[in-house]
Design an enzyme around this catalytic site. Sequence first.
Site, PDB file in Angstrom:
ATOM      1  N   LYS A   1      23.617  32.878  41.493  1.00  0.00           N
ATOM      2  CA  LYS A   1      24.264  32.920  42.817  1.00  0.00           C
ATOM      3  C   LYS A   1      24.048  31.551  43.457  1.00  0.00           C
ATOM      4  CE  LYS A   1      24.762  35.739  47.009  1.00  0.00           C
ATOM      5  NZ  LYS A   1      25.013  34.666  47.956  1.00  0.00           N
TER       6      LYS A   1
ATOM      7  N   PHE B   1      33.998  31.194  39.229  1.00  0.00           N
ATOM      8  CA  PHE B   1      33.520  32.502  38.768  1.00  0.00           C
ATOM      9  C   PHE B   1      34.611  33.556  38.639  1.00  0.00           C
ATOM     10  CE2 PHE B   1      32.334  32.284  43.344  1.00  0.00           C
ATOM     11  CZ  PHE B   1      33.108  33.314  43.853  1.00  0.00           C
TER      12      PHE B   1
ATOM     13  N   ARG C   1      36.490  31.311  52.791  1.00  0.00           N
ATOM     14  CA  ARG C   1      36.622  32.763  52.896  1.00  0.00           C
ATOM     15  C   ARG C   1      37.089  33.169  54.282  1.00  0.00           C
ATOM     16  NH1 ARG C   1      30.941  35.671  52.579  1.00  0.00           N
ATOM     17  NH2 ARG C   1      32.190  37.203  53.693  1.00  0.00           N
TER      18      ARG C   1
ATOM     19  N   LYS D   1      24.263  41.711  44.621  1.00  0.00           N
ATOM     20  CA  LYS D   1      23.519  40.452  44.725  1.00  0.00           C
ATOM     21  C   LYS D   1      22.025  40.715  44.857  1.00  0.00           C
ATOM     22  CE  LYS D   1      24.477  39.999  49.678  1.00  0.00           C
ATOM     23  NZ  LYS D   1      24.917  39.153  50.767  1.00  0.00           N
TER      24      LYS D   1
ATOM     25  N   ARG E   1      32.176  29.137  49.408  1.00  0.00           N
ATOM     26  CA  ARG E   1      33.126  29.815  48.520  1.00  0.00           C
ATOM     27  C   ARG E   1      34.511  29.221  48.722  1.00  0.00           C
ATOM     28  NH1 ARG E   1      33.203  36.227  47.693  1.00  0.00           N
ATOM     29  NH2 ARG E   1      34.813  36.409  46.120  1.00  0.00           N
TER      30      ARG E   1
ATOM     31  N   GLU F   1      32.264  28.495  43.659  1.00  0.00           N
ATOM     32  CA  GLU F   1      31.366  28.085  44.740  1.00  0.00           C
ATOM     33  C   GLU F   1      31.221  26.565  44.659  1.00  0.00           C
ATOM     34  OE1 GLU F   1      30.275  30.449  46.799  1.00  0.00           O
ATOM     35  OE2 GLU F   1      28.410  29.757  47.701  1.00  0.00           O
TER      36      GLU F   1
ATOM     37  N   GLU G   1      25.191  36.381  36.852  1.00  0.00           N
ATOM     38  CA  GLU G   1      25.522  34.968  37.056  1.00  0.00           C
ATOM     39  C   GLU G   1      24.547  34.391  38.062  1.00  0.00           C
ATOM     40  OE1 GLU G   1      29.594  34.475  38.283  1.00  0.00           O
ATOM     41  OE2 GLU G   1      30.284  35.928  36.815  1.00  0.00           O
TER      42      GLU G   1
HETATM   43  P1  ATP Z   1      25.658  35.547  51.474  1.00  0.00           P
HETATM   44  O1  ATP Z   1      25.453  35.314  52.941  1.00  0.00           O
HETATM   45  O2  ATP Z   1      24.507  36.087  50.730  1.00  0.00           O
HETATM   46  O3  ATP Z   1      26.347  34.421  50.776  1.00  0.00           O
HETATM   47  P2  ATP Z   1      28.048  36.970  51.859  1.00  0.00           P
HETATM   48  O4  ATP Z   1      28.107  38.085  52.815  1.00  0.00           O
HETATM   49  O5  ATP Z   1      28.616  35.673  52.264  1.00  0.00           O
HETATM   50  O6  ATP Z   1      26.562  36.779  51.416  1.00  0.00           O
HETATM   51  P3  ATP Z   1      28.225  38.390  49.461  1.00  0.00           P
HETATM   52  O7  ATP Z   1      29.301  39.186  48.879  1.00  0.00           O
HETATM   53  O8  ATP Z   1      27.109  39.170  49.977  1.00  0.00           O
HETATM   54  O9  ATP Z   1      28.772  37.392  50.553  1.00  0.00           O
HETATM   55  O10 ATP Z   1      27.698  37.395  48.379  1.00  0.00           O
HETATM   56  C1  ATP Z   1      28.672  36.771  47.599  1.00  0.00           C
HETATM   57  C2  ATP Z   1      28.788  35.334  48.001  1.00  0.00           C
HETATM   58  O11 ATP Z   1      27.979  34.561  47.129  1.00  0.00           O
HETATM   59  C3  ATP Z   1      30.195  34.875  47.743  1.00  0.00           C
HETATM   60  O12 ATP Z   1      30.957  34.958  48.919  1.00  0.00           O
HETATM   61  C4  ATP Z   1      30.061  33.464  47.215  1.00  0.00           C
HETATM   62  O13 ATP Z   1      30.239  32.548  48.272  1.00  0.00           O
HETATM   63  C5  ATP Z   1      28.634  33.352  46.752  1.00  0.00           C
HETATM   64  N1  ATP Z   1      28.453  33.182  45.286  1.00  0.00           N
HETATM   65  C6  ATP Z   1      27.611  32.296  44.713  1.00  0.00           C
HETATM   66  N2  ATP Z   1      27.602  32.425  43.384  1.00  0.00           N
HETATM   67  C7  ATP Z   1      28.483  33.408  43.070  1.00  0.00           C
HETATM   68  C8  ATP Z   1      28.901  34.000  41.844  1.00  0.00           C
HETATM   69  N3  ATP Z   1      28.401  33.625  40.678  1.00  0.00           N
HETATM   70  N4  ATP Z   1      29.815  35.006  41.919  1.00  0.00           N
HETATM   71  C9  ATP Z   1      30.316  35.424  43.108  1.00  0.00           C
HETATM   72  N5  ATP Z   1      29.945  34.900  44.304  1.00  0.00           N
HETATM   73  C10 ATP Z   1      29.030  33.898  44.287  1.00  0.00           C
END
Ligand code: ATP
Length: 634
Positions: free
Chosen positions: A251, A341, A271, A469, A256, A301, A249
């Site tokens: 990102k 998502f 979150r 990711k 979130r 998102e 998907e």
């Molecule tokens: P980052 O700082 O890279 O956003 P993170 O630590 O907040 O990372 P990760 O689990 O590493 O969180 O990355 C997932 C985050 O990416 C999710 O918390 C969400 O906010 C965002 N996101 C964006 N697109 C998607 C998607 N298609 N599916 C899931 N999460 C997504």
Amino acid sequence: MLYSELANTFDKLEKTGSRLEMTATFSEFFKTVNAEDIRNIVYLSQGKLHPDFYPQELGMADKLVLGAISSTSGIPESVTEAAWIKKGDPGAVAEEFIGIKKQMTLFSESLTLDRVVKNLLLIENSEGRDSQDKKMKYLSQLLHDSTPIEARYLCRIVTGRMRVGAGSMTILDALADAFATKEDRPEIERAFNITCDLGLVAETISVGGINAIKQMQVTVGNPIKVMLAERLPSIAQIIERMGGKCAMEYKYDGIRIQAHISKNSVKLYSRRLEDLTSNFPDVAASLRAQCRVEEAIIEGECVAIDRKTGEMLPFQTVTHRRKKHGMKEAIKEFPVKIFMFDILYADGIDMTLYPFVERRIKLIETFDLSENVKKLHLLENIKKLNLPEDVKKLYLSEDIEKSNFPENAKESNLSEQIDLTTMKIIESPEEGEAFFNEAISARCEGIMAKSIYQDSVYRAGSRGFLWIKYKKDYEASLTDSFDLAVVGAFYGMGKRAGKYGALLMAAFDAESGKFCTVCKLGTGFDDAFLEELPKMLDKYLSETKPQLVDAEMVPDVWFQPTIVLEVVAAEISISPIHTAAIGLVSDDAGLGLRFPRFTGCVRTDKGPEQCTTVNEIFEMYELQGKKDTHLTEQ
Ligand code: ATP
């Protein structure tokens, strides 16, 4: 129950260094308390009256607390304020001056837990013009009848800064120890992850034991801890790790949102479990209007969209929606779209237990979406999936009209604000690279790869390889960005004299519950940010090294880990002065960041416990080596 029993336990916890000892102290205490008190005890241990997601907070300002201490003890405010500047903790000030007052008073009533909770609720609910006076009055009433130790913790509770180190993981360990067995610990943690309510979990286990915990379910209105992604250094490695085939998907670079949709209302949680409904009322309304079921929990998102071009804008833009005032204008000025998502619950069904593909199908089914959206997201992809036979039958119909989908609402009624994440089933590194480039052209951060196999359930609160990711940043530097907690500051020199010139930054060690240092950060700050820093940080000053901080380096001032900043670095290297991952790479050295730089982004969407973990830093350190090999191989 007497409040002194709780305050004495807090005192014991504060003097305890190790998590094991803290667990034992809590466990012994839990065994002695009544089931009707345990919920409040757990909330109070964390400086709260409710679970984390409850919108109201006690949050009394330090100055107001000093006012209450002065009016109770008769000590002038100038004196209490001077003591506060020195100690940085209103609890310590209360202990000192209430102690002096006590020596002069012959009689006062013992405080009960019920009376404390009652007055704290009055403080929390004080509103209107004289609310500050009322808050001081209710706190003074309690301080009047407090012992010095009781006063210390009352003042810490009302400011929300307990400093006893009662992390959620320690409390869960203690609950397992007091009411179940070590083997039951994962079930208890699961109950917490799907309800985000530690008090409720404590009450449930103390009344009904582990069987009652096993029966706890996902509920609309109780946020679920989010599932997180691991990272790998190349698309090829991701596809290999996913077994040769996965869903990919875009990102998206936004906020979130977990939406809890019920019959007549919608709540949107970040979150960090903040209630963001008032920041995105338009999204909430569109979700309700297009949701076909009575109750659902979905995740997506929220991304800012350029009003003129319709293109996606970077993360910082969507944060304009987080301001307290002028929301009407902000809605017009900063339009947003939610890209859904996942679905975690739908009309009585706990979807977290279903594999990813079935959740994705349920998500599409649950909303009125345009025919185009459905076709794009369904037919193209589903043909390629290893779906169970019964599911396949339903969704592989050539004619989508005759499939399981109910009639769609009139297209004209469909809001443009609701969409699904762009998703594609990927079967080769080439396909993956092409999809990644497409995502970057669409102004996304990168891609999220998701496992499509039967075990791909929604793992609430965990970071694992079911989601991986890959971001554009990984191409430029060897590592991802880091979200780190500020635990200390060093005074600046030259142009920065008299201000904080550099910060001591730490990652979170989920195992020990401590914050371990990884770098001294002095680059990437502009003048305006340096001016802002004391305002942002001084509320969290600590006279000594906070119990939750594991550091060798000694800054000029310490902070309770609270504020999270995004940092990039050239490399992760072995460091004799930092404490992250000590013992993993070397017995007497940890891991540190080389050439760290602040990106300009304060992660207001993350709390300290959602920082980059020590484990992640260790994994990135190991991946660095692999990425080098990968690059030289090419
Ligand atoms: P980052 O700082 O890279 O956003 P993170 O630590 O907040 O990372 P990760 O689990 O590493 O969180 O990355 C997932 C985050 O990416 C999710 O918390 C969400 O906010 C965002 N996101 C964006 N697109 C998607 C998607 N298609 N599916 C899931 N999460 C997504």
